[in-house]
Structures are given as C-alpha cells and as structure tokens.
Design a protein around this motif. Structure first.
Motif, short mmCIF file in Angstrom:
data_model
loop_
_atom_site.label_atom_id
_atom_site.label_comp_id
_atom_site.label_asym_id
_atom_site.label_seq_id
_atom_site.Cartn_x
_atom_site.Cartn_y
_atom_site.Cartn_z
N GLU A 108 7.67 26.56 67.72
CA GLU A 108 8.13 26.76 69.09
C GLU A 108 7.61 25.67 70.01
O GLU A 108 8.35 25.16 70.86
N GLU A 111 9.55 22.42 69.36
CA GLU A 111 10.90 22.45 69.95
C GLU A 111 10.83 22.26 71.46
O GLU A 111 11.64 21.53 72.04
N MET A 112 9.87 22.90 72.12
CA MET A 112 9.69 22.77 73.57
C MET A 112 9.34 21.32 73.93
O MET A 112 9.93 20.73 74.83
N HIS A 113 8.42 20.75 73.23
CA HIS A 113 7.99 19.38 73.51
C HIS A 113 9.14 18.40 73.29
O HIS A 113 9.36 17.50 74.10
N GLN A 114 9.85 18.58 72.19
CA GLN A 114 10.98 17.69 71.90
C GLN A 114 12.03 17.77 73.00
O GLN A 114 12.54 16.74 73.46
N LYS A 115 12.34 18.97 73.46
CA LYS A 115 13.33 19.16 74.51
C LYS A 115 12.88 18.50 75.81
O LYS A 115 13.65 17.80 76.46
N GLN A 116 11.61 18.70 76.17
CA GLN A 116 11.10 18.10 77.40
C GLN A 116 11.09 16.59 77.36
O GLN A 116 11.45 15.94 78.33
N THR A 117 10.70 16.02 76.24
CA THR A 117 10.64 14.56 76.17
C THR A 117 12.04 13.96 76.11
O THR A 117 12.26 12.87 76.64
N GLU A 118 12.99 14.66 75.49
CA GLU A 118 14.37 14.18 75.48
C GLU A 118 14.97 14.24 76.87
O GLU A 118 15.68 13.33 77.30
N GLU A 119 14.69 15.30 77.62
CA GLU A 119 15.20 15.42 78.98
C GLU A 119 14.58 14.37 79.89
O GLU A 119 15.26 13.82 80.76
#
Length: 122
Positions: A108, A111-119
């Motif tokens: 989890e 996934e959160m970190h990946q989403k934040q860095t992609e955004e």
C-alpha cells in the motif's frame, strides 16, 4: 556466494545481529523475494510455474534460487507430491503468514508513493 571474510559480509552480519529491520530486509530484500512472498500471500499455495507467471522477467534459475533461500529462512514450505510427473507446490509457513500485514502495508505504501511521485512529475 560471498566470501565470509569480506567487509561486505562482516558488515551485513553486524547489521542483522543488532537491528530487527535490517534482519527483516535481509530476509526479504532484493528484487524478487518480496514479490514471491506477495504472490503466495495473494493466491495461496502455488506451483513453480504459477509463481513464475506472477513475476514477469524472472528466470527459472533465479526463481529456484530465491525459493530455496526463502525455504531455508523458513518463510515458505516446499511440498513435493510423489507422483509422475512430480508435482511441487509452495506455501507460506507460520512465519511467512505472520509477514502478511507487513507485506500488505509495504504494498500500500509503495502504491501511494508511486502515485504521488508520478503526479508530482506531471
């Protein structure tokens, strides 16, 4: 296999002896072990080919090596059925099952970190 008198090996032993997190990361660290454990957590008992299919890019040799190490560390059981052709399955041990909440949290968080860095990159 590393030499047992190398500085790297000596430092690893010091870290794993004195730090629970270091010890844990040593058990499940690397490119494939956490993925193997997670596949078994999500799907239950799996055969070699089923684990391989869950991990794109892993070679059969590397998967066999990682499974051997996880079995040696008592995180998975290897079950061999006396059949022709032989059937082998892998399941979590009690110690492996106890890692489920930690692996879930790691998944989890990743996934959160990946989403934040992609955004942030957009």
């Amino acid at each position: 296999m590393r030499k047992k008198n190398s500085t790297n090996w000596i430092n690893e032993k010091k870290i794993t002896a004195n730090c629970g997190m270091g010890y844990t990361l040593n058990l499940i660290g690397g490119r494939w072990k956490a993925g193997i454990l997670w596949a078994i957590v999500e799907k239950g008992t799996l055969r070699f080919s089923e684990i391989r299919d869950q991990l794109s890019g892993i070679s059969e040799r590397m998967l066999a090596k990682q499974l051997d190490e996880l079995e040696e560390d008592e995180l998975i059981n290897r079950i061999v059925y006396p059949e022709v052709p032989p059937r082998v399955e892998y399941e979590l041990t009690k110690l492996g099952v106890s890692m489920r909440p930690m692996l879930q949290q790691m998944s989890e968080w990743g996934e959160m970190h990946q989403k934040q860095t992609e955004e942030a990159a957009q």
